[in-house]
Write a protein that holds these residues in place. Sequence first.
Motif, PDB file in Angstrom:
ATOM      1  N   SER A 120      -8.276  -9.237  -1.032  1.00  0.00           N
ATOM      2  CA  SER A 120      -6.967  -9.896  -1.010  1.00  0.00           C
ATOM      3  C   SER A 120      -5.882  -8.839  -0.870  1.00  0.00           C
ATOM      4  N   TYR A 121      -4.671  -9.273  -0.567  1.00  0.00           N
ATOM      5  CA  TYR A 121      -3.591  -8.299  -0.403  1.00  0.00           C
ATOM      6  C   TYR A 121      -3.311  -7.571  -1.706  1.00  0.00           C
ATOM      7  N   ARG A 122      -3.394  -8.265  -2.808  1.00  0.00           N
ATOM      8  CA  ARG A 122      -3.183  -7.610  -4.107  1.00  0.00           C
ATOM      9  C   ARG A 122      -4.224  -6.510  -4.319  1.00  0.00           C
ATOM     10  N   ASP A 123      -5.471  -6.773  -3.885  1.00  0.00           N
ATOM     11  CA  ASP A 123      -6.527  -5.772  -4.020  1.00  0.00           C
ATOM     12  C   ASP A 123      -6.297  -4.575  -3.102  1.00  0.00           C
ATOM     13  N   LEU A 124      -5.742  -4.838  -1.919  1.00  0.00           N
ATOM     14  CA  LEU A 124      -5.662  -3.802  -0.892  1.00  0.00           C
ATOM     15  C   LEU A 124      -4.361  -3.011  -0.908  1.00  0.00           C
ATOM     16  N   LEU A 125      -3.325  -3.550  -1.550  1.00  0.00           N
ATOM     17  CA  LEU A 125      -2.043  -2.845  -1.573  1.00  0.00           C
ATOM     18  C   LEU A 125      -2.171  -1.422  -2.119  1.00  0.00           C
ATOM     19  N   PHE A 128      -3.206   0.762   0.789  1.00  0.00           N
ATOM     20  CA  PHE A 128      -2.106   0.990   1.725  1.00  0.00           C
ATOM     21  C   PHE A 128      -1.131   2.015   1.167  1.00  0.00           C
ATOM     22  N   ARG A 129      -0.829   1.919  -0.124  1.00  0.00           N
ATOM     23  CA  ARG A 129       0.096   2.869  -0.726  1.00  0.00           C
ATOM     24  C   ARG A 129      -0.513   4.270  -0.796  1.00  0.00           C
ATOM     25  N   ARG A 130      -1.826   4.339  -1.052  1.00  0.00           N
ATOM     26  CA  ARG A 130      -2.494   5.628  -1.201  1.00  0.00           C
ATOM     27  C   ARG A 130      -2.551   6.408   0.111  1.00  0.00           C
ATOM     28  N   LEU A 131      -2.645   5.709   1.224  1.00  0.00           N
ATOM     29  CA  LEU A 131      -2.823   6.410   2.501  1.00  0.00           C
ATOM     30  C   LEU A 131      -1.509   6.892   3.090  1.00  0.00           C
ATOM     31  N   GLU A 132      -0.385   6.435   2.556  1.00  0.00           N
ATOM     32  CA  GLU A 132       0.907   6.619   3.220  1.00  0.00           C
ATOM     33  C   GLU A 132       1.838   7.578   2.500  1.00  0.00           C
ATOM     34  N   SER A 133       2.566   8.355   3.304  1.00  0.00           N
ATOM     35  CA  SER A 133       3.686   9.128   2.798  1.00  0.00           C
ATOM     36  C   SER A 133       4.922   8.671   3.568  1.00  0.00           C
ATOM     37  N   ASN A 134       5.642   7.738   2.980  1.00  0.00           N
ATOM     38  CA  ASN A 134       6.818   7.185   3.648  1.00  0.00           C
ATOM     39  C   ASN A 134       7.994   8.132   3.454  1.00  0.00           C
ATOM     40  N   VAL A 135       8.714   8.393   4.535  1.00  0.00           N
ATOM     41  CA  VAL A 135       9.797   9.377   4.446  1.00  0.00           C
ATOM     42  C   VAL A 135      10.897   8.935   3.497  1.00  0.00           C
ATOM     43  N   ARG A 142       5.478   0.780  -1.013  1.00  0.00           N
ATOM     44  CA  ARG A 142       5.216   1.907  -0.122  1.00  0.00           C
ATOM     45  C   ARG A 142       4.698   3.118  -0.885  1.00  0.00           C
ATOM     46  N   GLY A 143       3.889   3.920  -0.181  1.00  0.00           N
ATOM     47  CA  GLY A 143       3.373   5.144  -0.758  1.00  0.00           C
ATOM     48  C   GLY A 143       4.259   6.333  -0.425  1.00  0.00           C
ATOM     49  N   GLY A 144       4.245   7.344  -1.284  1.00  0.00           N
ATOM     50  CA  GLY A 144       5.120   8.489  -1.075  1.00  0.00           C
ATOM     51  C   GLY A 144       4.431   9.814  -0.886  1.00  0.00           C
ATOM     52  N   ASP A 145       3.117   9.888  -1.119  1.00  0.00           N
ATOM     53  CA  ASP A 145       2.459  11.198  -1.037  1.00  0.00           C
ATOM     54  C   ASP A 145       1.064  11.113  -0.419  1.00  0.00           C
ATOM     55  N   GLY A 146       0.846  10.145   0.476  1.00  0.00           N
ATOM     56  CA  GLY A 146      -0.451  10.006   1.124  1.00  0.00           C
ATOM     57  C   GLY A 146      -0.587  10.876   2.359  1.00  0.00           C
ATOM     58  N   PRO A 147      -1.761  10.870   2.982  1.00  0.00           N
ATOM     59  CA  PRO A 147      -2.019  11.744   4.137  1.00  0.00           C
ATOM     60  C   PRO A 147      -1.293  11.357   5.415  1.00  0.00           C
ATOM     61  N   ILE A 148      -0.901  10.087   5.571  1.00  0.00           N
ATOM     62  CA  ILE A 148      -0.297   9.627   6.818  1.00  0.00           C
ATOM     63  C   ILE A 148       1.212   9.489   6.637  1.00  0.00           C
ATOM     64  N   SER A 149       1.959  10.266   7.402  1.00  0.00           N
ATOM     65  CA  SER A 149       3.415  10.217   7.338  1.00  0.00           C
ATOM     66  C   SER A 149       3.925   9.043   8.160  1.00  0.00           C
ATOM     67  N   VAL A 150       4.845   8.271   7.585  1.00  0.00           N
ATOM     68  CA  VAL A 150       5.396   7.088   8.241  1.00  0.00           C
ATOM     69  C   VAL A 150       6.908   7.225   8.287  1.00  0.00           C
ATOM     70  N   ARG A 151       7.459   7.089   9.486  1.00  0.00           N
ATOM     71  CA  ARG A 151       8.890   7.309   9.710  1.00  0.00           C
ATOM     72  C   ARG A 151       9.551   6.044  10.241  1.00  0.00           C
TER      73      ARG A 151
END
Length: 543
Positions: A120-125, A128-135, A142-151
């Motif tokens: 479910s989305y609650r399970d997967l959020l 999503f946050r872990r993989l992302e480093s949102n500027v 949103r994630g802030g320190d993951g491997p994938i930078s998102v701009r």
Amino acid sequence: MEAAQIDHCDVVVVGAGSAGCVVAARLSERADLAVTVVEAGGSDRSIWVRMPIGYGGAFYHPTLNWRYYTEPDEGLGGRKAYWPRGKVVGGSSSINAMVYVRGQAADYDGWAAAGNPGWSYRDLLPYFRRLESNVTGASEWRGGDGPISVRDVAAAAHPLSHAFVEAAVQAGFTRNTDFNGADQEGVGFFQVTTRDGLRCSAATGYLHPALKRRNLTLLTDAAVTRILFDGTRAIGVEVVKGGATRRIMARREVVLSAGAIGSPQILQLSGVGDPAKLAGLGITPVLDAPTVGRNLMDHVGFDLLYEATVPTLNQTLGPLFARGLAGIRYLATRDGPLSLSVNQAGGFVRGGPERARPNLQLYFSPLSYTRAVPGKRRLTQPDRFPGFMIGISNTHPKSRGWLHIRSADPAAAPEIHPHYYSEPEDLEELIDSVALMRGIAEQAPLKRVIKRELTPGPEVTDRGALVAYIRATTTSVFHPCGTCAMGPDAAAGAVVDPALKVHGLTGLRVADASIMPAITAGNLNAPSLMVGEKAADLIRADL
């Protein structure tokens, strides 16, 4: 005959694409696991990969791209559809348009409701946050320190992209500053996976840093020809590299992350599929699994093309002198149009008030182009006149296709039958969307910069003519998925269970976009990265 070289590891990951890079990197965090990644393509150290706008050069590239074609499709008026897929470290995350869209929460809740607990989305959020480093930093969504930078590209987007967003708001659609936040619905600017002016692929974010670990090995230019079995247990893979055959034996697991085309193809080559069809190709069946390669889904769409009265990216990326200036700016600052995708603005909207959630994705490109001709030129060419495009696709198409190997030759591309528009509703909602797009173009922010609608032309209004235009111009949006669908019951069509284990086999999982039981709304790279994160946790929990 010389004996094949045999290597050993704990886990072999087939495919260094979006999900495979994630699985390999996360598993190698455990020092007690020896992980080998096998990639059919070569290095991602190419200007067409590293420079964001370079994906126009990768679109038909003979070594970076598998360059698949479907069979002639009735939905396209008998045309073949071109399907670019990454044949390079990073997979399609190394050649795509870098647009980062998670999908709708209801998409994943639907997966869970279909008998897939933990999806479910609650399970997967958290993934999503872990993989992302949102500027912009971390938040509830949103994630802030993951491997994938998102701009976010709003500040750097072309002025016409801003005009499109304003026009869409004036047409009655909600402004949305974050399609990956609390709600996807609305119009605004897409976010892209770049870092310091360079593409941030799955290889950039995950695999290359992880390769510093001694327990992770990457084999490139190495094509997996089949999975090796001991009875119904996967014990390794057979690989051809440099003309020589070698075997990589897996003490613990084989993880198939070769993508929505490659994963079912390798399963079928290995005897996992329809026994009668496989036997007819000279392949000894290992498991009766006729739904391997079925449930094929893809987003398709078309564009309305406009000639503008003001300069567009055509004037920036077309003339040699202008391209040179853009290149100098990019080299000096890692900024400017070469640091962006041309898919800058768009949105997720409802085609009518009866829709419970957005069923259409809008795309705005401040550029118009003629697609490259395979074998004649590699680059996508901007038109000589100032032009832009408004595009649209279904978010949840109902049509389903299939793919299957043609022969026992691993080097032969499979036959692909997408069956676009085989469900009439898919075509109907896109016919109705023409008025929606024209309604946006009629609003002042865009209308004042439009010279004329070039295609299909304002005179094309009746349904028959619109159907003909849509069938003649529809293209894939390059989001194939679903061909090894996840579900609790193989008899009901599932290939893998909710733990991504192949039904009826042991020691084998699939982790990529092929496991999607239903397609998500929007671009599929972010969901594929998430699948890799989830798969790594599932595997680590078992090991």
